[in-house]
Design a protein around this motif. Structure first.
Motif, short mmCIF file in Angstrom:
data_model
loop_
_atom_site.label_atom_id
_atom_site.label_comp_id
_atom_site.label_asym_id
_atom_site.label_seq_id
_atom_site.Cartn_x
_atom_site.Cartn_y
_atom_site.Cartn_z
N UNK A 482 8.92 -8.98 -5.31
CA UNK A 482 10.16 -8.99 -5.77
C UNK A 482 11.01 -7.87 -5.77
N UNK A 483 10.58 -6.54 -5.42
CA UNK A 483 11.11 -5.45 -5.48
C UNK A 483 10.91 -4.81 -4.00
N UNK A 484 11.69 -3.76 -3.70
CA UNK A 484 11.63 -3.16 -2.43
C UNK A 484 11.06 -1.77 -2.82
N UNK A 485 9.95 -1.40 -2.20
CA UNK A 485 9.40 0.02 -2.46
C UNK A 485 8.94 0.80 -1.20
N UNK A 486 8.67 2.08 -1.29
CA UNK A 486 8.16 3.02 -0.09
C UNK A 486 7.10 3.23 -0.60
N UNK A 487 6.00 3.19 0.35
CA UNK A 487 4.64 3.73 0.09
C UNK A 487 4.01 4.40 1.20
N UNK A 488 3.31 5.45 0.82
CA UNK A 488 2.56 6.15 1.88
C UNK A 488 1.10 5.83 1.91
N UNK A 489 0.45 5.84 3.12
CA UNK A 489 -0.86 5.43 3.39
C UNK A 489 -1.43 6.79 4.46
N UNK A 490 -2.21 7.32 3.82
CA UNK A 490 -2.74 8.66 4.50
C UNK A 490 -4.18 8.57 4.64
N UNK A 491 -4.78 8.25 5.86
CA UNK A 491 -6.32 8.18 5.97
C UNK A 491 -6.75 9.49 6.84
N UNK A 492 -7.48 10.48 6.07
CA UNK A 492 -7.93 11.71 6.68
C UNK A 492 -9.36 11.79 6.27
N UNK A 501 -7.27 10.68 11.41
CA UNK A 501 -6.14 10.98 10.73
C UNK A 501 -5.22 9.78 11.36
N UNK A 502 -4.61 9.23 10.33
CA UNK A 502 -3.51 8.38 10.26
C UNK A 502 -2.64 8.45 9.01
N UNK A 503 -1.44 8.49 9.46
CA UNK A 503 -0.70 8.83 8.40
C UNK A 503 0.62 8.10 8.52
N UNK A 504 0.99 7.14 7.47
CA UNK A 504 2.29 6.21 7.56
C UNK A 504 3.00 6.16 6.24
N UNK A 572 -7.41 13.65 16.50
CA UNK A 572 -8.13 12.94 15.43
C UNK A 572 -7.63 11.41 15.10
N UNK A 573 -6.27 11.54 15.61
CA UNK A 573 -5.55 10.10 15.11
C UNK A 573 -6.42 9.27 16.07
N UNK A 574 -6.52 7.94 15.53
CA UNK A 574 -6.93 6.59 16.71
C UNK A 574 -6.19 5.44 15.94
N UNK A 575 -6.36 4.55 16.77
CA UNK A 575 -6.05 2.85 16.17
C UNK A 575 -6.52 2.65 15.07
N UNK A 576 -7.81 2.94 14.74
CA UNK A 576 -8.62 2.76 13.60
C UNK A 576 -8.04 3.44 12.40
N UNK A 577 -7.58 4.66 12.65
CA UNK A 577 -7.11 5.41 11.47
C UNK A 577 -5.86 4.69 10.94
N UNK A 578 -4.98 4.63 11.83
CA UNK A 578 -3.55 3.97 11.67
C UNK A 578 -3.85 2.63 11.11
N UNK A 579 -4.57 1.85 11.27
CA UNK A 579 -5.02 0.54 10.64
C UNK A 579 -5.33 0.74 9.17
N UNK A 582 -2.41 2.01 7.18
CA UNK A 582 -1.46 0.83 6.86
C UNK A 582 -2.19 0.02 5.61
N UNK A 583 -3.27 -0.16 5.55
CA UNK A 583 -4.03 -1.01 4.26
C UNK A 583 -3.94 -0.25 3.10
N UNK A 584 -3.95 1.14 3.31
CA UNK A 584 -3.71 1.81 1.92
C UNK A 584 -2.43 1.75 1.32
#
Length: 696
Positions: A482-492, A501-504, A572-579, A582-584
């Motif tokens: 019901x709300x708008x939020x911004x969230x960080x996902x970092x996998x290192x 390494x994936x960061x979004x 170190x970045x890869x598709x798996x890292x960014x997936x 995104x989950x985080x």
């Protein structure tokens, strides 16, 4: 059994409330005709028409039973129809193949809802009917009180044609109003004629006068005779009763006691004389190629056609198809054409069915009812016909299922056998359905009531040797934000060699317009902070996540995910890292965005007699329903409401109880709505408990 011409046939449905004696009456008629040597008892599980193991166990009819009876030059094709409402689907096929019906009512309890429903079915299908007041041997039996109830409900068509003779509290005979004679009961169901007892002469004269008035009303010639002579002779009276009975403008009322076989032979005589034969009937259908209307006369001289009205699934004999010859004749060498599948079928092994016994025959004429085994590709409701003169009759219209439960195999690994067996049973009983719920994955079995579904599972065990378990279906809840939020996902993660390494940064917001869909992904990245090659991986990770919400694990809907920032590592970045990143972000963001549980809300239309209005509205309110309106409809009121699906899974059973089975309803999906907080908390706790058990 000898061959019977169309005019010698009487196809008769035995209808009425459960436990009114329909099966016992069929048993008595079979005994009187010499088809069986002794009468069985429903309580002993040894009657002809209740032969299924579940019928003998429960002492009720659950499927239609056929009992062809030869009587004084005529053949009565009796169709014993279950009276319990869970098996109402059985009446659909029966009412398509009969021209007459006996509606049984108890001489003690009188008119009840099962008889009312039977009347409605006869009206809808144009079936001539007569009321049979049964159980006249019981204490407090009162024939005239029941007649008064029938007249009050249905008016002038109700015409008593018999009057019971009771001496010292015992049911000794009946007066035949038409013949103006007493029928005194003897041994083994027989009767002898005698003069009308003096004490009953006045009452019999009054009933005979009423019968003459009703019989004369349907024919101008008879009306003239009645006015000229002041009465009708016995032959004219019987002619008028037959004419008016055929169109329902006169409904005879007679009486008997089926269990001790008293008055049943008199009833059989009267049914043979009064109820119509199939002769002279016409059946309308369509020409398959052109959809033009086609009509067949129920005559042995017309082109051959038949309608399959019932299928019996047997694991040993195979499929047995019960049919009515609509026109022409059928013999064991007949070749039928099935327009539904555009294939020919040979009618080998032609027979008639009496209970579970098959009796071979050489020929069946138009109007007769028969059975044939192993008709490939032929289902209930299909037409078989002469290929040179094709016709398709309207299929049998079965009632829509009223209740759905989840079904599963009791023993792991037997799922295929269970669902295969249930699939076979749908051929036998099209009033239930088996389908997989796409939302929850449950296999749902849907039928007319809980007893209906329990019996189907018992049949599965008896016929196919596998056991099924019934349970409440899973409710297809949904989750949203019901709300708008911004969230960080970092996998290192750094290990020997290449790291991960994936960061979004992702903005999660609710979709306000449902037409846009349940999930939207937007790419708002500028300046290449997240390389384009990794953006699809972020979307894929989010799509994987929304299948499980953050509250109770139900699918997330109405969510917009906008990737607007992030960073990457050139090595170190890869598709798996960014997936993973995104989950985080999803877990963190949705947990903070006002997650809400949603439930499916249905529109329910309930039709009830006026007197049940208060009870039904109060019950819907207790089910968290909102009353949207009320309409006056034929026979009562229609209540329209919106109610959560979670509250109406077993509504069919409860409505039947509230309205004495006089109510009916339909459900239509409307939308998803927020679950109230107190209910949502219980759902979430139950989901977490289930998840913990699965983890163990």
């Amino acid at each position: 059994m000898k061959e019977y011409r169309t005019n010698e046939l009487r196809n008769v449905a035995l209808l009425g409330h459960g436990s009114e004696g329909k099966t016992t009456l069929a048993e008595a008629m079979l005994f009187n005709s010499g088809a069986i040597d002794r009468m069985g008892r429903v309580e002993d599980g040894n009657v002809v028409t209740d032969f299924d193991p579940e019928e003998t166990k429960r002492h009720i009819s659950i499927s239609i039973g056929l009992a062809p009876v030869e009587w004084k030059g005529n053949k009565l094709n009796l169709v014993d129809v279950p009276g319990y409402f869970d098996f109402i689907g059985e009446s659909a096929g029966a009412m398509r193949v009969v021209e007459g019906a006996m509606i049984l009512v108890s001489a003690v309890s009188g008119l009840v809802v099962g008889a009312e429903k039977a009347w409605t079915m006869c009206e809808k299908n144009g079936v001539a009917r007569m009321f049979v007041v049964n159980q006249m041997d019981r204490e407090n039996a009162n024939f005239m009180r029941v007649c008064d109830q029938l007249k009050q409900k249905y008016g002038t068509p109700i015409v008593p044609l018999q009057l019971p003779i009771v001496e010292g509290g015992a049911f000794k005979g009946v007066v035949d109003v038409v013949a103006n004679k007493a029928c005194m009961f003897g041994a083994k169901g027989a009767y002898t004629l005698a003069d009308v007892p003096a004490a009953l002469e006045g009452e019999v004269a009054s009933l005979r006068e009423a019968a003459m008035e009703a019989a004369a009303a349907g024919n101008d010639e008879l009306m003239e005779k009645y006015f000229e002579n002041g009465e009708l002779d016995q032959e004219d009276l019987m002619t008028g009763i037959k004419l008016c009975g055929a169109d329902g403008s006169l409904v005879p009322v007679v009486c008997c006691a089926a269990a001790p076989n008293l008055g049943v032979q008199v009833l059989m005589d009267m049914a043979s004389q009064i109820l119509p034969s199939p002769e002279g009937r016409t059946h309308e259908g369509k020409v398959p190629a052109t959809e033009e209307t086609a009509v067949r006369a129920c005559s042995a001289d017309a082109p051959f056609s038949l309608l399959v009205f019932k299928t019996v699934a047997d694991p040993f004999v195979g499929k047995l198809s019960l049919f009515k010859v609509m026109s022409g004749t059928v013999s064991p060498d007949s070749m039928g054409y099935n327009p539904a599948v555009e294939k020919a079928a040979k009618l080998s092994g032609l027979s008639i069915m009496r209970g579970k016994k098959l009796i071979g025959v050489d020929k069946l004429n138009a109007g007769d009812i028969g059975a044939v085994a192993k008709l490939q590709n032929t289902m209930t409701g299909h037409t078989l016909c002469d290929q040179a003169n094709p016709i398709v009759y309207p299929p049998v219209a079965f009632p829509e299922p009223q209740i759905s439960l989840a079904v599963s195999a009791k023993v792991q690994g037997e799922e295929e056998k269970v669902f295969g067996g249930l699939g076979r049973l749908t051929e036998e009983d099209p009033a239930f359905a088996l389908a997989k719920a796409t939302d929850t994955g449950d296999m749902l079995i849907s039928g007319q009531g809980e007893l209906h579904l329990e019996v189907l599972c018992a049949k599965l065990k008896n016929k196919f040797g596998v056991s099924a378990v019934l349970d409440d279906p899973q409710i297809p809840y949904r989750e949203t934000i019901r709300k708008t939020v911004k969230a960080e996902g970092k996998h290192k993660k750094q290990t020997g060699g290449h790291g991960q390494f994936g960061h979004c940064w992702i903005e999660f917001s609710p979709i306000t317009d449902p037409s846009e869909g349940d999930f939207i992904f937007e790419d708002r990245v500028v300046g290449g902070v997240v390389p384009k090659s990794f953006i699809p991986a972020v979307e894929k990770g989010l799509r994987e996540c929304v299948t499980h919400g953050v509250l109770a694990g139900y699918p997330m809907v109405g969510i917009r995910c906008a990737l607007y920032d992030g960073s990457y590592h050139p090595v170190d970045s890869s598709e798996m890292a960014f997936r993973t990143a995104a989950r985080l972000a999803y877990k963190k963001g949705c947990a903070e965005a006002g997650p809400t549980l949603l439930e499916p809300v249905y529109r329910i239309e309930v039709r009830i007699p006026d007197e049940y209005m208060g009870d039904v509205i109060g019950d819907l309110n207790r089910r968290r329903g909102r009353i949207m309106g009320m309409n006056q409809v034929d026979g009562g009121q229609e209540v329209i409401a919106e109610v959560p699906l979670a509250e109406v899974f077993k509504y069919a059973t409860d409505l039947r109880s509230m309205t004495q089975a006089r109510g009916s309803f339909k459900l239509f999906f409307e939308r998803y709505e927020d679950v109230p907080a107190n209910v949502a908390q219980k759902v979430i706790e139950a989901a977490k408990k289930t998840a913990d058990e699965d983890d163990e």
